[in-house]
Structures are given as structure tokens and as C-alpha cells.
Design a protein around this motif. Structure first.
Motif, PDB file in Angstrom:
ATOM      1  N   LYS B   3     -29.226 -15.253 -33.466  1.00  0.00           N
ATOM      2  CA  LYS B   3     -29.238 -13.832 -33.091  1.00  0.00           C
ATOM      3  C   LYS B   3     -30.173 -13.056 -34.007  1.00  0.00           C
ATOM      4  O   LYS B   3     -30.951 -12.222 -33.555  1.00  0.00           O
ATOM      5  N   ALA B   6     -33.690 -13.807 -33.167  1.00  0.00           N
ATOM      6  CA  ALA B   6     -34.082 -13.109 -31.934  1.00  0.00           C
ATOM      7  C   ALA B   6     -34.348 -11.639 -32.212  1.00  0.00           C
ATOM      8  O   ALA B   6     -35.332 -11.059 -31.730  1.00  0.00           O
ATOM      9  N   ILE B   9     -37.644 -11.186 -34.003  1.00  0.00           N
ATOM     10  CA  ILE B   9     -38.771 -11.363 -33.063  1.00  0.00           C
ATOM     11  C   ILE B   9     -38.942 -10.109 -32.212  1.00  0.00           C
ATOM     12  O   ILE B   9     -40.054  -9.587 -32.056  1.00  0.00           O
ATOM     13  N   ILE B  10     -37.806  -9.594 -31.670  1.00  0.00           N
ATOM     14  CA  ILE B  10     -37.878  -8.406 -30.804  1.00  0.00           C
ATOM     15  C   ILE B  10     -38.362  -7.196 -31.605  1.00  0.00           C
ATOM     16  O   ILE B  10     -39.220  -6.437 -31.156  1.00  0.00           O
ATOM     17  N   PHE B  13     -41.932  -7.541 -32.242  1.00  0.00           N
ATOM     18  CA  PHE B  13     -42.671  -7.320 -30.999  1.00  0.00           C
ATOM     19  C   PHE B  13     -42.814  -5.820 -30.713  1.00  0.00           C
ATOM     20  O   PHE B  13     -43.885  -5.320 -30.415  1.00  0.00           O
ATOM     21  N   PHE B  27     -44.035   2.272 -21.195  1.00  0.00           N
ATOM     22  CA  PHE B  27     -43.757   1.118 -22.056  1.00  0.00           C
ATOM     23  C   PHE B  27     -44.143  -0.178 -21.356  1.00  0.00           C
ATOM     24  O   PHE B  27     -44.740  -1.076 -21.943  1.00  0.00           O
ATOM     25  N   ILE B  28     -43.835  -0.237 -20.051  1.00  0.00           N
ATOM     26  CA  ILE B  28     -44.122  -1.460 -19.310  1.00  0.00           C
ATOM     27  C   ILE B  28     -45.581  -1.508 -18.862  1.00  0.00           C
ATOM     28  O   ILE B  28     -46.269  -2.503 -19.039  1.00  0.00           O
ATOM     29  N   TYR B  29     -46.041  -0.400 -18.305  1.00  0.00           N
ATOM     30  CA  TYR B  29     -47.386  -0.398 -17.735  1.00  0.00           C
ATOM     31  C   TYR B  29     -48.000   0.993 -17.820  1.00  0.00           C
ATOM     32  O   TYR B  29     -47.348   1.978 -17.485  1.00  0.00           O
ATOM     33  N   ASP B  31     -51.628   3.101 -16.772  1.00  0.00           N
ATOM     34  CA  ASP B  31     -52.953   3.124 -16.136  1.00  0.00           C
ATOM     35  C   ASP B  31     -53.247   4.574 -15.784  1.00  0.00           C
ATOM     36  O   ASP B  31     -52.869   5.052 -14.725  1.00  0.00           O
ATOM     37  N   GLU B  84     -60.153   6.566 -19.613  1.00  0.00           N
ATOM     38  CA  GLU B  84     -59.167   5.753 -18.903  1.00  0.00           C
ATOM     39  C   GLU B  84     -58.390   4.958 -19.941  1.00  0.00           C
ATOM     40  O   GLU B  84     -58.989   4.398 -20.861  1.00  0.00           O
ATOM     41  N   ILE B  88     -50.503  -3.066 -20.827  1.00  0.00           N
ATOM     42  CA  ILE B  88     -49.459  -3.862 -20.182  1.00  0.00           C
ATOM     43  C   ILE B  88     -48.497  -4.375 -21.243  1.00  0.00           C
ATOM     44  O   ILE B  88     -48.882  -5.165 -22.119  1.00  0.00           O
ATOM     45  N   LEU B  89     -47.265  -3.867 -21.182  1.00  0.00           N
ATOM     46  CA  LEU B  89     -46.162  -4.379 -22.019  1.00  0.00           C
ATOM     47  C   LEU B  89     -46.458  -4.396 -23.522  1.00  0.00           C
ATOM     48  O   LEU B  89     -45.877  -5.193 -24.247  1.00  0.00           O
TER      49      LEU B  89
END
Lengths: 176, 102
Positions: B3, B6, B9-10, B13, B27-29, B31, B84, B88-89
Motif C-alpha cells: 500500500k 502504491a 508511486i501515485i 505521479f 486533469f485527464i485531457y 486541448d 494552443e 494527456i493525463l
């Protein structure tokens, strides 16, 4: 609780894949349109998948088109160990060749390589033939010293040319 | 122990993600396109771009200056400048400056 990390990782991978698919379907990532007095200005973003078959150096190009004109401007960049100003750029397929003399934008030196930025002008209809062709064209850069040849992966070209065909159709249709 | 590993790592990240500067970010994407500047010059016949990129927030390279973008198309009179931003993530983020002018 033991599966928390794999679950989060899986969710992130799925979201990443989904967002990349979303991105792949968008045509506007390939071009921009600026509406202005005197004609709309279209800019097709740089395509950088071409590489030299000998030294693996890359070539990228972008295209600018002002509506109402018969021709479009192709600006391109390539790198070499020595300065090699381009005099002619050509697109070749087995049955078609598109050639034009070049105009220098700049030449500079960075990270042990000479960067060459040049410009050429091609007819709009000639460019359509290249992008509608089912064969990925080879690009040749003719200099005073030699001729450098650049090729592209067929799959990358097909994906790119498919988008550019649609953009050229949009431009042509809105020109009428 | 797993745990803790993990969580490290998180946390690592999330703290070193490649997020790109923009008025709105996802946060995810991400554009998005947005303006930078407008001048009093009229009309554009050329477009130049310059790009910088970050990978995982660990390595960032590139020159996305207005000067670099204008130079790439031989622009001497700038009409306006946009940018622009894509990401991504938090894995890869790209910022492109777009200069219009003649």
C-alpha cells in the motif's frame, strides 16, 4: 484494498486511451482557419514524420493557404551536419512529381546541427494530387552538394493525407 | 508495504505530472486554444508556430517564444498571436505559440 493501485492504473490507462481516440478524430488538430478581410487564411500544422533514409535526420513541413489564391506556401525545415542550403524541393511518387525552387527563410546552428528553414510555392491543385495519391511520396531536397531523400511510414502518411484531403476539400468548397 | 509503495508511486505521479499552462486545464485531457496578443497591424498572409513539450513533468524542452514562431515563417509584421495547449493525463504536455502576420 489490495487491488487499489491496479484499479487506478487501469482507469488512468482507459481514460488516456479514450482521450487519445477523441484527439484522433478531430480534424482541427491538423489545421487552423483565420477569418479576415481579404480572404481566409488556412494553416496546416507541421507534419514531422519524414526522415532521411541515410542519416535518419528529420524533415518537417507546414502549409499556408490564403483563400482565393491558386497556390499555397509550403515551409519546411531539415537538419544536417553541414550547412546545405536547398535549391529545389520535390515530391515524388511512382507516376507523379511536384517540384519547385526554394526561398531561404533562415539557416542556423543549434545542438551540433545545421537547421535549414526554406519555403516553396505549389499550385493548390498540384498539392491536391499529392495528398489524394494512394502512395506516400518521397521528398527530395536538392542542394549544391548533393540530393537528400526523405521518406515516410505509409500508415502515418495515410492517416495524415486522409485528414489533409478533407481540409483541402473544405478550403475548395468554401472558395466557390 | 505494498500500500505504501502504491501511495508513493501515485504521489510521485501526481506531483510530477506534465501539466500545461492554460486558462482552463483538464486533469485527464486538455486541448485548448486562447489568445496571447493583438497588434494594430492589418492582415495576415503568413503563419508561424513554435513549440515546447514536457514529458511527465520531468523533462521540458523547446522554444515557444513569439520570436521563434515569427522567425519560422519569416514574419516581420505581427498581426496577432494565439496559443494552443494540449495535455494527456499529465504524461505529455505541449504548448504551441501561433503567430499570424506578414
Amino acid at each position: 484494498m489490495k487491488t487499489t493501485f491496479p484499479n487506478i492504473a487501469l482507469i488512468l490507462i482507459l481514460l488516456g486511451t479514450w482521450s487519445m481516440q477523441l484527439n484522433a478524430q478531430k480534424l482541427d488538430k491538423y489545421y487552423m482557419q483565420h477569418v479576415q478581410e481579404g480572404g481566409d487564411l488556412f494553416f496546416i500544422h507541421p507534419f514531422n514524420a519524414y526522415s532521411n533514409t541515410n542519416d535518419k535526420s528529420s524533415l518537417e513541413f507546414d502549409i499556408t493557404y490564403l483563400s482565393g489564391k491558386d497556390s499555397a506556401t509550403l515551409n519546411f525545415t531539415y537538419f544536417a551536419k553541414d550547412p546545405k542550403p536547398a535549391s529545389i524541393i520535390s515530391f515524388h511518387t511512382d507516376d507523379y512529381m511536384l517540384t519547385d525552387s526554394t526561398t531561404k527563410i533562415y539557416i542556423d546552428f543549434n545542438k551540433k546541427k545545421w537547421g535549414h528553414r526554406f519555403s516553396a510555392t505549389f499550385g493548390f491543385n498540384e498539392l491536391k494530387i499529392i495528398f489524394n495519391h494512394n502512395q506516400a511520396p518521397t521528398i527530395s531536397i536538392e542542394t549544391d552538394i548533393d540530393i537528400m531523400s526523405y521518406s515516410v511510414n505509409s500508415k502515418k502518411w495515410l492517416k495524415y493525407s486522409d485528414a489533409i484531403q478533407k481540409i483541402l476539400y473544405i478550403i475548395e468548397t468554401n472558395n466557390k | 508495504m505494498r500500500k505504501l509503495f502504491a501511495l508513493i508511486i501515485i504521489a510521485g505521479f501526481l506531483s510530477s505530472c506534465a501539466f500545461v499552462a492554460a486558462p482552463v486545464t483538464g486533469f485527464i485531457y486538455t486541448d485548448v486554444k486562447a489568445p496571447i496578443a493583438v497588434t494594430g497591424n492589418t492582415g495576415s498572409t503568413k503563419v508561424g508556430t513554435a513549440k515546447m513539450q514536457s514529458i511527465l513533468g520531468l523533462v521540458a524542452t523547446g522554444d515557444a517564444s513569439i520570436e521563434a514562431a515569427a522567425k519560422s515563417a519569416g514574419i516581420t509584421k505581427i498581426h496577432h498571436v494565439d496559443y494552443e495547449a494540449t495535455g494527456i493525463l499529465g504524461i505529455i504536455a505541449t504548448f504551441t505559440t501561433v503567430v499570424y502576420g506578414e
